[in-house]
Design an enzyme around this catalytic site. Structure first.
Site, short mmCIF file in Angstrom:
data_model
loop_
_atom_site.label_atom_id
_atom_site.label_comp_id
_atom_site.label_asym_id
_atom_site.label_seq_id
_atom_site.Cartn_x
_atom_site.Cartn_y
_atom_site.Cartn_z
N GLY A 1 -2.95 9.02 -8.52
CA GLY A 1 -3.53 7.92 -8.67
C GLY A 1 -3.27 6.99 -7.46
N HIS B 1 0.67 -1.14 -0.09
CA HIS B 1 0.11 0.07 -0.02
C HIS B 1 0.76 1.28 -0.01
CE1 HIS B 1 -3.88 1.95 0.63
NE2 HIS B 1 -3.29 2.82 1.32
N ASP C 1 -6.77 14.50 1.52
CA ASP C 1 -5.59 14.60 0.29
C ASP C 1 -5.62 15.90 -0.10
OD1 ASP C 1 -3.72 12.55 0.58
OD2 ASP C 1 -4.83 11.14 -0.64
N HIS D 1 -10.92 2.65 -1.15
CA HIS D 1 -10.86 2.18 0.44
C HIS D 1 -11.99 0.75 0.25
CE1 HIS D 1 -10.85 3.95 4.34
NE2 HIS D 1 -9.84 3.73 4.12
N ASN D 2 -11.18 -0.10 -0.32
CA ASN D 2 -12.02 -1.41 -0.95
C ASN D 2 -12.21 -2.35 0.28
OD1 ASN D 2 -12.07 -0.36 -3.42
ND2 ASN D 2 -10.01 -1.55 -4.08
N HIS D 3 -11.19 -2.59 0.91
CA HIS D 3 -11.07 -3.74 2.11
C HIS D 3 -12.02 -2.98 3.30
CE1 HIS D 3 -10.09 -7.22 4.05
NE2 HIS D 3 -9.68 -6.55 5.08
N1 LIG Z 1 -1.99 4.54 -10.61
C1 LIG Z 1 -1.25 5.37 -10.44
N2 LIG Z 1 -0.92 6.41 -11.23
C2 LIG Z 1 -0.17 7.41 -10.99
N3 LIG Z 1 0.13 7.91 -9.65
C3 LIG Z 1 0.02 7.12 -8.63
C4 LIG Z 1 -0.74 5.89 -8.89
N4 LIG Z 1 -0.89 5.27 -7.67
C5 LIG Z 1 -0.38 6.10 -6.71
N5 LIG Z 1 0.23 7.22 -7.34
C6 LIG Z 1 0.78 8.47 -6.71
O1 LIG Z 1 1.59 7.94 -5.69
C7 LIG Z 1 1.73 8.74 -4.66
C8 LIG Z 1 1.34 8.10 -3.34
O2 LIG Z 1 0.05 7.48 -3.42
P1 LIG Z 1 -0.65 7.47 -2.02
O3 LIG Z 1 0.02 6.44 -1.19
O4 LIG Z 1 -1.98 7.01 -2.39
O5 LIG Z 1 -0.73 8.82 -1.53
P2 LIG Z 1 -1.29 8.90 0.02
O6 LIG Z 1 -0.65 8.60 1.05
O7 LIG Z 1 -1.07 10.79 -0.11
O8 LIG Z 1 -2.99 8.97 -0.38
C9 LIG Z 1 0.84 9.85 -5.02
O9 LIG Z 1 1.36 10.78 -5.28
C10 LIG Z 1 -0.24 9.28 -6.00
O10 LIG Z 1 -0.72 10.14 -6.89
MG LIG Z 2 -1.94 11.99 1.18
#
Ligand SMILES: Nc1ncnc2c1ncn2[C@@H]1O[C@H](COP(=O)(O)OP(=O)(O)O)[C@@H](O)[C@H]1O
Ligand SMILES: [Mg+2]
Lengths: 231, 77, 748, 77
Positions: free
Chosen positions: C542, C52, C120, C98-100
């Protein structure tokens, strides 16, 4: 003409109300913790979820310092409009009769509703049907969105309300999704200076985003009343 | 002291939640259930139990539409 | 592992494995720590090195995505991406899953999903202006009389209530979304939420900690044992029996707290009191503090004894990993700490200075005087091993065919009514009526008014936004299906009159360690990149959600359909010309636009007939589809059309019915039938690139210069009349509406 | 037989309502109140009281986030 729009923790539609009021006059936000109503000529208690609607919608907000001032203002004859959560707050504060209960359909519901103006001779509806709605039926198309919008009052109170002509707006046929008694959508106090409704006139002041501009007539009515056009 | 306040919709007022539960139960295999009413439960520690009635009237319940019942429990919690 | 690393007072390899690390990863942790990690350290590593947080199986693929473009202000890597929308403003947006949590407790799972994505958005200083939801559940069964009601209905009801509860209460409109019902989601529902926010370009804030000696202030809700589930294995060694059941894992959302937190955060930024801001999401303080330090190339000292707690007796590791909702972390110059605290007080939000920025590049966790954990920031955040996928194209079908619900001999009229009533096509009104779509007074197009939601920007222009993915088509062909999902989003924007500015995505897949899932993921990301490049709609952010699969059983289980949910944001110069999907003027000409080549492969009709998924979808000419979108967008923008709608699930006939229902007007449509052609293909076949428009003859024919344009009928009357060769089909608006309202049954 | 079910947020689970009310009370003039928790009250007539537990698990309460307590009252209502 200046509107004061209250802001509680959890208010959501206060900026919308502010913008709507500014289409007919000046308007300013009033923080819930302030007692000073900043010289407002009329007060709007806006929609949203003050204190998260926790316990009961409006139950906590009605104790705010600003509400103490609003109660004196209302008792002195000042115009007070409560929209949605604001209606709930005014009922909790006993400025308006009755109470709002959970929707009969048990869900938060957002719908554009048709309302019938039951009384045009109020401080809040005197402009309804006037502008550009010549010959149109006396209806307003205004969005409603709430989970606690079922207006209720005891039979005895209801009788009084009807006899005094305190019902200002009713849901048109087939529009009363929340199960309000006697299709009541908006009600005023006996003196006529305090008015609450569940639908959101501040979300119907601009065709572009409101689906209609019918709600503007409520604000316009208040301006006419305050400016003495109709005393 | 721990106090419990039971808050119920006043008799005669439509209780859609209660009705929905009553309607749902047979489908889940529960027969013979009636008169379902749903209210609120408030539990709290109070220093001065004599305040509770006023608290209920002013805040915890809305006497126009709700009845309440106060139970004082033994200890605090 | 090295003998020397074993220490009796410390957790060991078994604990690391229980926390989800591999033996090799644990070995690496021991190297970074120069010995075995203690409880706090192991807890923190295990979270930051989880799929994650570390994107172990997806990071290499994500690097292939296009992330740059003329409008991009903030790309992936920050809490949300951002694009320039003109007038000095940027739109921040992101989708997250937030699937799980939603599968366990749908109401709270979905509610906290919305809460998380909103944080966010305001973490980068943007005011949230809209939410969209993207949902997938198992089949809901026959609409009436299914006993017992399938769990999917409970999940659907809870998720929708939860999204509404959070979004409505916090005053952010939920303006759009999507929901699909397919058997592969039965054990693994998907609840993805997308949010958009607006900020002045100059006022965007990043999350990098900076300024040695600056204070770290935690504000918002108090910290409890929310979501500690996984890490509780660490506690069992030390805590007695019976403590376990005191460890709730369900996180409960409090939109009221978040509303205060949102207003407070924005006011703190407005007053220039913050150096950096970061939300607390998955992995709580651990992830937020470590990532702030890593991005700022600094160290952080933090004292868990200063964290305001909701519960007694929380251990340091619990405080570090707690996922209590509605919390933010910020970096503040020492001179401003009092002002920050005062503002928090105004908004009735708790706050506490819990640490300082250091120049050590180490993350040090204190419990009062005692040093409870000490780790190199770089190791924690950036040194988790990344894995290559081992894609293998499956030779056997991965998914069982759906159960047939429509007789093979059903007439076209029966098929149309069945499609309109099928859960994937029926009106979403019973869902979206539970959402406030208009608060903030920007919503120019509400659900069912246009293919994309349209939000006014205040200067006369507007944003359009859409979220889309047909997982069944991606399952049939991960590359083409993903290209289609991107094209569909862009088509929705085009029908509203908007040009794409940027894209976000949520990659929901099964277990990537399996060859066929790795293949789905690899192909899908390749399609995502190709389509976004072709449309000039770069990816600005994403989320990835893997391991959405359960052991296969007779009727369900196995992996979900590969579901790369696409969210796209575009802009239109004149909000008053935003497109509509419904027919609106008697006598208007109806035309079929674009390079539309319908096929029943992986269509909704094929599903109703119980057909197995095909192996592959027809190839797409992205350029031709792009040209059609360009033409539609241009015509909508100048007000040449009365309506525009893209053809998707259920094909042309379904799209026609949707245009009739949205506008409350019938139509008379005549199609030519190719000799020997299957009328069902023409009526219900699917594929990208098809649009239905209505307007004046001139307005409609203006499209013909750029893309195939066929006039097929006229708007009017109170029925849909369809003639195809010698076949005729007719249904009144009332009949169509009744079929289309089938989902209402689910929300009684 | 009349039965009463008291449904409360599970210990350790966030109780947003209780927190908000507790926070608001002092400003309303009620001091010395602590540990406020808000739950639901369900009252119903049941023919077979042995079914209540299962009813709670399946419908009345959400066992993931709520605890419940069943009280059997004397008469029907
Ligand atoms: N499928 C994806 N495509 C592009 N960017 C992604 C993707 N998945 C995650 N990211 C990028 O990786 C970073 C970390 O994501 P995440 O762990 O979800 O952040 P946060 O903890 O802020 O929610 C974010 O900047 C997110 O936009
Ligand atoms: Mg964040």
């Amino acid at each position: 003409m200046k509107f004061g729009v209250l802001q509680f923790p959890g208010s959501c539609d206060e900026v919308d109300a502010l913008q709507a009021a500014r289409k007919v006059g000046d308007a300013e936000l009033i923080w819930h913790g302030d007692r000073d109503l900043k010289g407002a000529d009329a007060i709007v208690v806006p929609g949203g979820f003050s204190y998260g609607d926790y316990l009961r919608a409006g139950a906590i907000a009605r104790f705010a310092p600003a509400m103490e001032s609003v109660i004196s203002f209302a008792n002195g004859g000042g115009l007070v409009l409560g929209i949605c959560n604001g209606f709930q707050v005014l009922c909790e504060a006993r400025l308006l009769p009755g109470a709002l209960l959970g929707n009969a359909n048990r869900r938060f519901t957002f719908r554009q509703v048709e309302l019938e103006v039951a009384d045009h001779n109020t401080h809040f509806t005197r402009a309804c049907g006037a502008a550009g709605r010549e010959g149109a039926d006396e209806r307003l198309s205004i969005p409603a969105k709430h989970s606690w919008g079922r207006y209720y009052s005891s039979e005895e109170t209801l009788k009084g309300i009807e006899e005094n002509g305190q019902v200002v707006l009713r849901y048109a046929q087939g529009q009363n999704f929340n199960g309000s008694v006697a299709d009541i959508a908006g009600v005023r106090n006996e003196a006529g200076n305090v008015f609450g409704l569940m639908p959101h006139p501040e979300h119907a002041v601009d065709e572009l985003v409101g689906g209609s501009a019918d709600g503007l007539q409520i604000f316009e009515s208040m301006r006419l009343s305050v400016e003495g056009a109709y005393v | 002291m721990r106090a419990r306040v039971l808050i119920r919709p006043k008799a005669g007022i439509l209780d859609p939640q209660g009705e929905a539960v009553e309607r749902a139960l047979p489908a889940l295999g529960f027969a013979g259930v009636a008169n379902v009413h749903i209210g609120r439960l408030v539990e709290l520690d109070v220093e001065d139990p004599s305040q509770i009635k006023e608290m209920c009237e002013k805040l915890l319940a809305n006497p126009l539409v709700e009845d309440y019942e106060v139970q004082l429990l033994d200890g605090g919690s | 592992m090295s003998e020397s690393a074993e220490r009796p007072d410390r957790p060991g390899l078994q604990d690391a494995l229980a926390l989800g690390l591999t033996a090799a990863e644990y070995e690496l942790v021991c190297e970074h720590q120069e010995g075995s990690p203690n409880q706090v350290e192991l807890a923190m590593y295990s979270l930051l090195w989880s799929e994650h947080c570390a994107y172990k199986h997806s990071k290499k693929l994500l690097r292939t995505l296009p992330t740059e473009g003329p409008h991009v202000v903030m790309g992936p890597g920050e809490n949300a991406g951002a694009v320039d929308v003109g007038g000095g403003l940027v739109c921040a947006f992101k989708v997250e899953s937030h699937n799980h949590p939603s599968a366990v407790e749908p109401f709270q799972g979905a509610a906290t999903g919305v809460g998380g994505i909103l944080r966010d958005i305001f973490a980068i200083g943007a005011r949230p202006i809209a939410v969209l939801d993207s949902l997938r559940f198992g089949e809901v069964g026959e609409m009436t009389g299914t006993h017992p009601p399938p769990r999917s209905r409970y999940l659907l009801d809870g998720a929708v209530r939860g999204i509404g509860h959070y979004g409505n209460s916090i005053g952010v409109p939920t303006v759009g979304g999507e929901v699909y019902f397919e058997r592969p989601y039965e054990q693994n529902c998907l609840v993805n939420a997308m949010a958009l926010g607006l900020a002045e370009r100059e006022k965007l804030v990043r999350s990098a900690a900076a300024g040695v000696g600056n204070a770290l202030v935690l504000f918002g809700a108090r910290t409890g044992r929310d979501g500690i589930g996984g890490a509780s294995v660490l506690a069992s060694a030390e805590l007695g029996e019976g403590v376990q059941d005191k460890r709730p894992t369900v996180q409960v959302g409090d939109p009221f707290e978040e509303k205060k937190l949102l207003e407070c955060s924005l006011e703190l930024l407005e007053r220039g009191l913050l150096v950096a801001l970061q939300d607390l999401g998955a992995a709580g303080l651990t992830s937020s503090a470590a990532e702030m330090a890593s991005k700022g190339d600094v160290g952080i000292d933090l004292d868990v004894a200063k964290v305001p707690l909701r519960e007694d007796g929380m251990e340091p590791f619990e405080i570090m990993v707690s996922e209590s909702q509605e919390r933010m972390l910020c970096v503040v110059e020492p001179a401003n700490v009092a002002a920050v605290e005062a503002l928090c007080e105004k908004w009735e939000v708790n706050s506490a200075a819990i640490g300082t920025v250091t120049d050590t590049n180490r993350m040090r966790v204190f419990a009062g005087e005692e040093l409870a954990g000490d780790m190199p920031v770089r190791a924690l955040v950036d040194e988790c091993p990344l894995y290559d996928l081992q894609p293998v194209k499956p030779t056997e079908p991965v998914y069982a065919p759906p159960e047939a619900t429509l007789a093979a001999e059903a007439s076209p009229r029966e098929a149309l009514l069945a499609l309109l009533a099928s859960p994937n096509i029926a009106s979403r009104r019973p869902l979206f009526e539970q959402y406030d779509a208009i608060v903030q007074s920007r919503t120019v197009r509400r659900p069912e008014q246009a293919d994309a939601a349209v939000l006014a920007l205040g200067d006369g222009s507007a944003l359009a936004v859409s979220v889309d993915c047909n997982g069944r088509r991606v399952a049939a062909d991960p590359y083409t299906g993903t290209v289609e999902a991107v094209l569909e989003c862009a088509a929705n924007l085009a029908c509203a009159g908007a040009e794409p500015l940027g894209t976000t995505n949520n990659l929901n897949f099964g277990n990537p360690e399996k060859g066929h899932i790795a293949w789905q993921l690899t192909e899908s990301v390749r399609g995502l990149g190709d389509a976004c490049r072709a449309l000039g709609a770069p990816i600005v952010g994403g989320n990835v959600s893997l391991y959405n699969e359960s052991p296969p059983t007779r009727a369900s289980g196995g992996p979900i359909y590969p579901t790369p949910v696409i969210g796209m944001v575009g802009r239109l110069p004149d909000a008053s010309h935003a497109g509509r999907l419904g027919f609106s003027r008697d006598g208007d000409t109806v035309a079929l636009i674009g390079p539309f080549a319908p096929s029943l492969a992986a269509s909704e009709l094929a599903k109703l007939r119980g057909h197995e998924l095909p192996d592959g979808l027809p190839e797409i000419d992205i350029g031709a589809v792009h040209a059609a979108q360009f033409a539609i967008r241009g015509a909508v923008r100048v007000g040449a059309l009365s309506s525009a709608h893209d053809i998707a699930e259920g094909g042309l006939a379904t799209a026609l019915a949707e245009c009739c229902l949205a506008g409350g007007m019938g139509a008379d449509v005549r199609l030519e039938q190719a000799a020997g052609g299957d009328p069902f293909v023409a009526l219900f076949g699917e594929g990208p690139g098809g649009f239905l428009v209505s307007g004046t003859p001139n307005g409609v024919s203006s499209l013909g210069r750029r893309t195939p344009t066929r006039v097929i009928g006229t708007v009017g009357g109170s029925s849909l009349l369809l003639t195809l060769g010698d076949l005729t089909l007719s249904a009144t608006l009332t009949e169509l509406a009744e079929a289309h309202s089938a989902l209402a049954e689910l929300f009684g």
